[in-house]
Design an enzyme around this catalytic site. Structure first.
Site, mmCIF file in Angstrom:
data_model
loop_
_atom_site.group_PDB
_atom_site.id
_atom_site.type_symbol
_atom_site.label_atom_id
_atom_site.label_comp_id
_atom_site.label_asym_id
_atom_site.label_seq_id
_atom_site.Cartn_x
_atom_site.Cartn_y
_atom_site.Cartn_z
ATOM 1 N N HIS A 131 0.646 -1.250 -0.019
ATOM 2 C CA HIS A 131 -0.117 0.026 0.145
ATOM 3 C C HIS A 131 0.848 1.210 -0.049
ATOM 4 O O HIS A 131 1.968 1.139 0.586
ATOM 5 C CB HIS A 131 -0.693 -0.054 0.837
ATOM 6 C CG HIS A 131 -1.709 -1.079 1.256
ATOM 7 N ND1 HIS A 131 -1.509 -2.379 2.062
ATOM 8 C CD2 HIS A 131 -3.193 -1.497 0.836
ATOM 9 C CE1 HIS A 131 -2.522 -3.268 1.958
ATOM 10 N NE2 HIS A 131 -3.507 -2.866 1.224
ATOM 11 N N HIS A 132 0.213 2.269 -0.765
ATOM 12 C CA HIS A 132 1.326 3.404 -0.731
ATOM 13 C C HIS A 132 1.372 4.054 0.560
ATOM 14 O O HIS A 132 0.443 4.155 1.614
ATOM 15 C CB HIS A 132 0.304 4.735 -1.588
ATOM 16 C CG HIS A 132 1.002 5.849 -1.446
ATOM 17 N ND1 HIS A 132 0.200 7.072 -1.185
ATOM 18 C CD2 HIS A 132 2.340 6.311 -1.648
ATOM 19 C CE1 HIS A 132 1.070 8.187 -1.377
ATOM 20 N NE2 HIS A 132 2.338 7.525 -1.660
ATOM 21 N N GLY A 133 2.818 4.643 0.926
ATOM 22 C CA GLY A 133 3.112 5.071 2.145
ATOM 23 C C GLY A 133 2.398 6.706 2.226
ATOM 24 O O GLY A 133 3.324 7.333 2.582
ATOM 25 N N ASP A 134 1.363 6.741 2.101
ATOM 26 C CA ASP A 134 0.536 8.052 2.311
ATOM 27 C C ASP A 134 0.885 8.931 3.358
ATOM 28 O O ASP A 134 1.450 10.113 3.148
ATOM 29 C CB ASP A 134 -0.630 8.114 1.820
ATOM 30 C CG ASP A 134 -1.758 7.368 2.880
ATOM 31 O OD1 ASP A 134 -0.998 6.501 3.558
ATOM 32 O OD2 ASP A 134 -3.076 7.449 3.021
ATOM 33 N N THR B 4 -3.689 6.835 -3.425
ATOM 34 C CA THR B 4 -2.961 7.509 -3.915
ATOM 35 C C THR B 4 -1.490 7.071 -4.176
ATOM 36 O O THR B 4 -1.502 5.644 -4.242
ATOM 37 C CB THR B 4 -2.488 8.670 -2.886
ATOM 38 O OG1 THR B 4 -2.446 7.948 -1.537
ATOM 39 C CG2 THR B 4 -3.907 9.840 -2.742
#
Lengths: 341, 66, 215
Positions: free
Chosen positions: A121-124, A152
């Site tokens: 998962h994106h490290g938002d 994102t």
């Protein structure tokens, strides 16, 4: 345990307060929603403030060990909760230990930090915390957010203001396999560390890109979990006199994937050969009765744990193009003198 | 609260930060985020180490203190 | 949604006596592509784009030859007769104006004064927000019968799970006219619980589906 003051390097005092109240059962439901807690993803549980602050403390401890030279590398597998926001819990994460640790590294040690996130998962949370800061460089490689949480992590999220050009994202296609994943990771990490020349590397080691992971749609195997820490280890020695802090992250096949992946990480970090061959029979005997799935018998995955991916060449090509686009600005600048000192 | 995390110097190269209290970060029994994976990992490492020690006695490795 | 909600209100403008050189530097410094030209009463009198400036600039092979051209005032190159909008216009309609006139910037006028500006980028941004991708969430797609009450029934399933919905888009299914595809962005990292609920109720979940099926 991280102090409030440390948590508030990143988090809003009102949020910290809300989490503390929630953990004592004293936060009204309608207020909890505003802070992203009490949801199906991030339910309220007793003592949630202490549990969350503890893992942040673990990451700060790891940072202190490395920055004071007591140890070259340090690992906190309890950390890596990269979706936590300034004032909001998100995606199973309450406090964002990596964001706090980076701010802590800046304030206490005046360090330039390269953050590398290999969670599916994106490290938002970490990206947005330092989006306008040229002293922190973030690289996240993740499954495309077209469908997957948080959505994102697009290649065009490059930072803003003074921080423009210091945020890197590789959204790989769903069903990406080992070779393409590793090529993307290796190329990007190698060139970005050369571009940024950090004082310390912080890696987030979510172990949810594996084919078996129930929440994501990538097709990686144990091979990437052998290679991810190997490159981080090498580059930390090459650029940062060894300074490398690693944290955990996602990983939802806790039986077949995470233990092997994270053991590999520690073996690599502690300069032991990463293991091959059969898994310890004692371990298998201990845990198989509890496991809902058949445990793997060896450190590496056998061939053919999944059906061949029909569109492999296209997926590989697309990922290669993504990395080219991603690195274009730093490649085209290599001849001029924009490199930070 | 007592000193929360214990660091475990296993080699001079690296430290492994761990405390069983990390397992208190628990939403519910059926939530996908499950820190039992930390125990599974540690146990795999411990048993792996035993294996290593049999092979090579020069491995520097301190046992995990509970 | 009305234009006022998405227009930029801090406007970078020049007057018609400013030089082309000034406009060129401003466009480079602020990374913008259009500059509205106003008079002393803040009435719009013209517009210049980066293309107008480029047309007026000497060729890169002749940068030393026509330097004086860059000192000419902006009224010599600015476009007049500008298409403008009003703060209460609808964003959806503005989109059509952009397409029909092939423009990429629309000054917004209120009581003859320049009060805002909208660019193609702003329109795209509002589209992005419409799809909900600017907030952390997962996307799921459900193919449903095209009949009253379906959205209600579906949203009840989300409510039971206490799952917040960021956005819903509806578009016709490709293969049949009796069904529609709902694209929902939901605030959860684990969409599989609600996906199971939907399947149990007999809905056709197009994504997420089993790996191996092409997207």
């Amino acid at each position: 345990m991280a102090t409030d003051q440390e948590l508030e390097l990143i988090h809003d005092p009102a949020y910290v307060n809300a989490v503390r109240l929630a953990g004592k059962g004293k936060l009204p439901k309608e207020k909890a929603g505003n802070f992203g807690i009490g949801t199906e993803d991030t339910p309220i549980f007793p003592g949630m403030h202490e549990a969350s602050a503890l893992l942040v403390g673990g990451t700060l401890q790891a940072v202190d060990y490395v920055m004071t030279g007591k140890s070259q590398h340090a690992l906190n597998l309890g950390g890596g909760l990269h979706h936590g926001f300034r004032g909001k819990a998100s995606g199973f994460c309450i406090y964002n230990d990596s964001s706090v640790a980076i701010k802590y590294l800046q304030e206490k040690y005046h360090a330039r930090v390269l953050y590398v996130d290999t969670d599916a998962h994106h490290g938002d949370g970490v990206q947005w915390s330092f989006y306008d800061d040229p002293e922190v460089c973030t690289l996240s490689i993740h499954e495309t957010g077209r469908y997957l949480f948080p959505g994102t992590g697009n290649i065009n999220e490059r930072g803003q203001g003074k921080g423009y050009g210091y945020s890197f994202n590789i959204p790989v296609d769903a069903f990406t396999e080992d070779d393409s994943w590793l090529e993307s990771y290796t190329t990007a990490f190698t060139e970005i560390v050369e571009f940024f020349k950090p004082d310390v590397i912080l890696t987030q080691n979510g172990a949810d890109s594996h084919y078996f992971d129930p929440l994501t749609h990538l097709s990686a195997t144990m091979r990437i979990y052998r290679e991810i820490p190997r490159l981080a280890h090498k580059l930390a020695h090459q650029y940062c006199e060894g300074r490398w802090v690693a944290v955990g992250g996602g990983g939802y096949d806790i039986w077949r994937v995470v233990p092997r992946a994270w053991s590999m990480l520690w073996m690599e970090m502690s300069s032991n050969p990463t293991p091959t061959g059969p898994l310890s029979p004692e371990w298998l005997d201990t845990w198989q009765p509890d496991s809902p799935v058949t445990l793997p018998q060896s450190w590496d995955d056998p061939e053919g744990i999944y059906e061949p991916i029909p569109r492999r060449p296209e997926i590989t090509e697309k990922n290669t193009l993504t990395v080219e686009k991603l690195l274009y600005p730093i490649r085209s600048n290599q001849s001029s003198s924009v490199k930070p000192t | 609260m007592a000193k929360p995390s214990r660091y475990l110097p296993m080699t001079k190269d690296a430290v492994f930060v761990f405390s069983e209290e990390l397992l208190t970060y628990k939403f519910s029994n059926d939530h996908p985020f499950n820190q039992k994976r930390l125990l599974l990992t540690l146990d795999l490492l411990k048993k792996r180490v035993l294996l290593l020690m049999r092979i090579s006695s020069s491995q520097e490795w301190l046992p995990i203190r509970n | 949604m009305i234009v006022e909600k998405i227009m930029k209100k801090e406007i970078i403008s020049l007057t018609e006596t400013d030089t082309i050189q000034t406009a060129l530097l401003l466009i480079q410094e602020k990374r913008i592509r259009h500059i509205p030209i106003v008079n002393h009463e803040n009435h719009l009198v013209g517009l210049i784009s980066d293309r107008d400036i480029r047309d007026a600039s000497p060729s890169i092979f002749r940068t030393e030859d026509f330097k004086e051209d860059m000192q000419k005032p902006l009224h010599t190159i600015m476009k007049t007769n500008i298409i403008t909008g009003h703060p209460l216009d609808f964003v959806e309609e503005i989109g059509a104006v952009f397409c029909e006139n092939n423009i990429s910037c629309l000054p917004i006028i209120h009581e003859k004064k320049l009060v805002g500006i909208i660019t193609g980028t702003d329109l795209l941004q509002s589209y992005v927000e419409l799809t909900g991708v600017n907030k952390p969430g997962s996307q799921i797609e459900v193919q449903v019968p095209d009949q009253p009450g379906v959205l209600h029934n579906i949203s009840c399933i989300f409510k039971k799970r206490n799952t917040n919905i960021h956005s819903v888009l509806v578009y016709p299914a490709k293969e049949t006219e009796y069904e529609k595809v709902l694209v929902l962005r939901i605030q959860t990292m684990n969409p599989f619980l609600v996906v199971d609920d939907l399947k149990k109720e007999g809905y056709k979940v197009i994504w997420p589906s089993l790996p191996g099926i092409s997207l």
